[in-house]
Design an enzyme around this catalytic site. Sequence first.
Site, PDB file in Angstrom:
ATOM      1  N   GLY A  64      27.143  31.983 112.907  1.00 61.77           N
ATOM      2  CA  GLY A  64      26.662  32.652 114.115  1.00 61.77           C
ATOM      3  C   GLY A  64      25.240  33.161 113.993  1.00 61.77           C
ATOM      4  N   GLU A  65      24.937  33.803 112.868  1.00 62.62           N
ATOM      5  CA  GLU A  65      23.585  34.345 112.691  1.00 62.62           C
ATOM      6  C   GLU A  65      22.565  33.230 112.559  1.00 62.62           C
ATOM      7  OE1 GLU A  65      21.019  37.754 110.432  1.00 62.62           O
ATOM      8  OE2 GLU A  65      23.150  37.573 109.979  1.00 62.62           O
ATOM      9  N   SER A  66      22.927  32.137 111.926  1.00 61.81           N
ATOM     10  CA  SER A  66      22.006  31.001 111.814  1.00 61.81           C
ATOM     11  C   SER A  66      21.630  30.493 113.198  1.00 61.81           C
ATOM     12  CB  SER A  66      22.647  29.881 110.986  1.00 61.81           C
ATOM     13  OG  SER A  66      22.883  30.315 109.665  1.00 61.81           O
TER      14      SER A  66
END
Length: 140
Positions: free
Chosen positions: A64-66
């Site tokens: 998700g953060e990527s």
Amino acid sequence: MQLPPDLDPELVDRIAGTRGGALSQKMGIELLELSAERSVARMPVEGNTQVIGLLHGGAHVVLGESLGSISAAIHAGPGRYAVGIEINATHSRSITEGWVTGTCTALQLGRTLCTHEIVNTDEQGRRLSTIRITNLLRDR
């Protein structure tokens, strides 16, 4: 990997050159489609599990953060960069094998802040987790 045609060439070089960064490479993340409004990537469960064989909750967050960080960087534009300032995740379903697909959708694209929601699903399209990330956009 599908990229917007007007993307900053420096950002294209960074994304292509690192395939999303060292951690994304270690996790086996494959970037499929990238834009400020919508991005998609996938990640194998194998190699990203916790001790009892389930996909690690942190692996959901890394996917998700990527996606959210790259989407925010695309929105920031030339001469600017994105810095994550908040992230949260809700895990809805576990998975022990196969691939996870993350689909990132912009919730707010502002001048100084942007927020994205990432929904991770299994190969049958079932929701595994929901991640929300807010990035601060800064000038270099």
